[in-house]
Write a protein that holds these residues in place. Structure first.
Motif, PDB file in Angstrom:
ATOM      1  N   LEU A 301       0.824  -1.212   0.000  1.00 50.87           N
ATOM      2  CA  LEU A 301       0.000   0.000   0.000  1.00 50.87           C
ATOM      3  C   LEU A 301       0.857   1.261   0.000  1.00 50.87           C
ATOM      4  N   VAL A 302       1.929   1.263   0.795  1.00 48.39           N
ATOM      5  CA  VAL A 302       2.833   2.410   0.836  1.00 48.39           C
ATOM      6  C   VAL A 302       3.489   2.626  -0.521  1.00 48.39           C
ATOM      7  N   ALA A 306       3.077   5.797  -3.090  1.00 54.06           N
ATOM      8  CA  ALA A 306       4.231   6.655  -3.342  1.00 54.06           C
ATOM      9  C   ALA A 306       4.714   6.611  -4.784  1.00 54.06           C
ATOM     10  N   ALA A 307       4.224   5.679  -5.582  1.00 58.49           N
ATOM     11  CA  ALA A 307       4.755   5.458  -6.923  1.00 58.49           C
ATOM     12  C   ALA A 307       4.519   6.652  -7.845  1.00 58.49           C
ATOM     13  N   ASP A 308       5.542   6.995  -8.604  1.00 57.92           N
ATOM     14  CA  ASP A 308       5.406   8.001  -9.652  1.00 57.92           C
ATOM     15  C   ASP A 308       4.797   7.385 -10.908  1.00 57.92           C
ATOM     16  N   GLU A 309       5.136   6.116 -11.171  1.00 59.94           N
ATOM     17  CA  GLU A 309       4.517   5.341 -12.243  1.00 59.94           C
ATOM     18  C   GLU A 309       4.066   4.014 -11.671  1.00 59.94           C
ATOM     19  N   VAL A 334      -6.432   3.499  -3.732  1.00 60.72           N
ATOM     20  CA  VAL A 334      -5.169   3.659  -2.993  1.00 60.72           C
ATOM     21  C   VAL A 334      -4.038   4.195  -3.844  1.00 60.72           C
ATOM     22  N   ALA A 335      -4.168   4.173  -5.166  1.00 57.53           N
ATOM     23  CA  ALA A 335      -3.055   4.549  -6.039  1.00 57.53           C
ATOM     24  C   ALA A 335      -2.804   6.046  -6.003  1.00 57.53           C
TER      25      ALA A 335
END
Length: 440
Positions: A301-302, A306-309, A334-335
């Motif tokens: 989930l974290v 936090a993902a940029d892509e 969540v994204a």
């Protein structure tokens, strides 16, 4: 309204801080907690607004996160400069050395008493008098990363997919390899808490320290760029790997706050961080317990947040596409970024003639997404790579599957300058890899 304060302090500074708080107007010392467990219990009971802590036994990143989740602001008091660095590495923003507390603590408390100001956990590099982070000044850090103090240019690429083994790890490993071949420095992290296998796919020893060691260092506040560099061997030019948990039973060692810190430090180590995530997005572990429990899916989930892509991998068959559509719905809650959809194992036998058109139309109709890449079902190339412990660029450089993955990497890499080599150049001796079967 007074500021209710809880303390859990080292015996060297406790009496002095208590006396200072007693003389401060608008501040009420509610409880002097003898240990961390008592502090966490008082915080959970809602007895305080602010916690003043020092490096007491058991204090780690997860405990500080519990204080913040309970609604408390956190201030650190240290007896020495070394303790000051330790608390800042754990993520405490406001830290005061005890000998300077009479002059600095009252003003800090008055600032935190303002309802518009909230103390928080940071995670920024610890500054030295010269202005550069401690991690950047450490002589054991790799030379090529010493000047990369600004992590804003680094990217996190999360590779996720629904249940059913759609090929998340295959895509993550080869995507990282292609980004490295394109000239970027890349770190591949195996964060799957259910079935990690990056080490096996790359022919690495899974007994070596990996994400579990990095998570322990993050919990203790000792994870920095040099430490992470030591835990991530380079398997090719510009391509580092942080192996996963040796067994799924150790999932509790990789907690959400630890993963968050690992990602923060990884941004300062390399230009691109590729994370192989677990399939499950459920966030209901705490509902089954009376007390705060570890979250098995916290790392996923974290990372997704936090993902940029966010690369989402689905399998090109009726079951896989159904799971992909459902997974995209769950992911939207969540994204932190729009998904890049990749359909893997594309074949006409599972979906009919003109498979690309059929799958694209189905996903557009039922999920409202456009497919970025279609990866063919090239079992022969994939099996050769798995047997040899190599990536497609090494074992099947001319395959259509490899070419599609390279195109995907180029579409993700905004600073693509073209591959420096058509092959990944390994430099570590094959003697460190796992034994492989051989044929006569």
């Amino acid at each position: 309204m007074s500021l209710r304060v809880l303390t859990a302090l080292d015996h060297r500074v406790e009496d002095g801080i208590a006396a200072l708080l007693a003389d401060e107007r608008g501040v009420q010392l509610v409880r002097r907690c003898p240990d961390l467990a008592d502090l966490l219990a008082a915080a959970a009971a809602g007895l305080g607004d602010l916690a003043i802590v020092s490096t007491v036994r058991g204090l780690d990143r997860d405990a500080l996160a519990q204080l913040v989740e309970a609604g408390l602001q956190v201030v650190g008091i240290t007896a020495t400069e070394d303790d000051d660095v330790r608390l800042r590495q754990l993520g405490v923003v406001d830290v005061v050395v005890a000998e300077r507390a009479p002059g600095e603590l009252p003003a800090l408390l008055q600032r935190l008493a303002d309802p518009r100001v909230r103390g928080a956990l940071g995670g920024e590099p610890v500054p030295e008098p010269g202005g550069r982070p401690v991690a950047a000044l450490c002589p054991t850090a790799p030379d090529e990363y010493l000047d990369q103090d600004d992590s804003a240019a680094s990217r996190i690429v999360a590779v996720w997919g629904p249940a059913g083994a759609p090929g998340r790890t295959t895509v993550a490993v080869n995507l990282a390899a292609e980004l490295a071949a394109g000239g970027a420095s890349v770190l591949l992290i195996d964060a799957d808490t259910y079935a990690s296998c990056v080490a096996q796919v790359l022919g690495l020893l899974d007994e070596s320290p990996g994400v579990a060691a990095a998570a322990r260092a993050a919990e203790l506040g000792t994870l920095d760029v040099p430490t992470l560099a030591r835990l991530t061997p380079s398997v090719a030019t510009g391509f580092r790997v942080l192996t996963g948990l040796p067994t799924s039973a150790r999932w509790s060692e990789l907690r959400a706050e630890s993963m968050r810190n690992i990602l923060e430090v990884a941004r300062r180590l390399v230009q691109v961080v590729v994370v192989d995530c677990a399939f499950c997005l459920d966030d209901d572990e705490e509902l089954s317990y009376d007390t705060r429990a570890p979250r098995r899916n916290g790392a996923t989930l974290v990372t997704v947040e936090a993902a940029d892509e966010l690369v989402v991998v689905g399998s090109a068959d009726p079951v896989g596409l159904h799971r992909l559509v459902r997974g995209l719905q769950d992911l939207s809650a969540v994204a932190g970024s729009d998904p890049v959809v990749v359909v893997n194992r594309l074949r006409s036998g599972a979906v009919g003639s003109a498979p690309e058109r059929r799958v694209a139309e189905a996903l557009d109709r039922f999920a409202g997404v456009e497919v970025r890449a279609f990866l063919p079902d090239d079992r022969a190339s994939a099996d050769r790579c798995l047997l040899a412990g190599r990536v497609l660029a090494e074992e099947a450089p001319g395959s259509v599957l490899r070419e599609r993955v390279r195109q995907l990497a180029r579409s993700l890499d905004a600073t693509d300058q073209g591959p420096k080599s058509t092959r990944i150049r390994r430099w570590w001796p094959r003697s460190v890899t796992m034994g492989r079967w051989s044929t006569a």
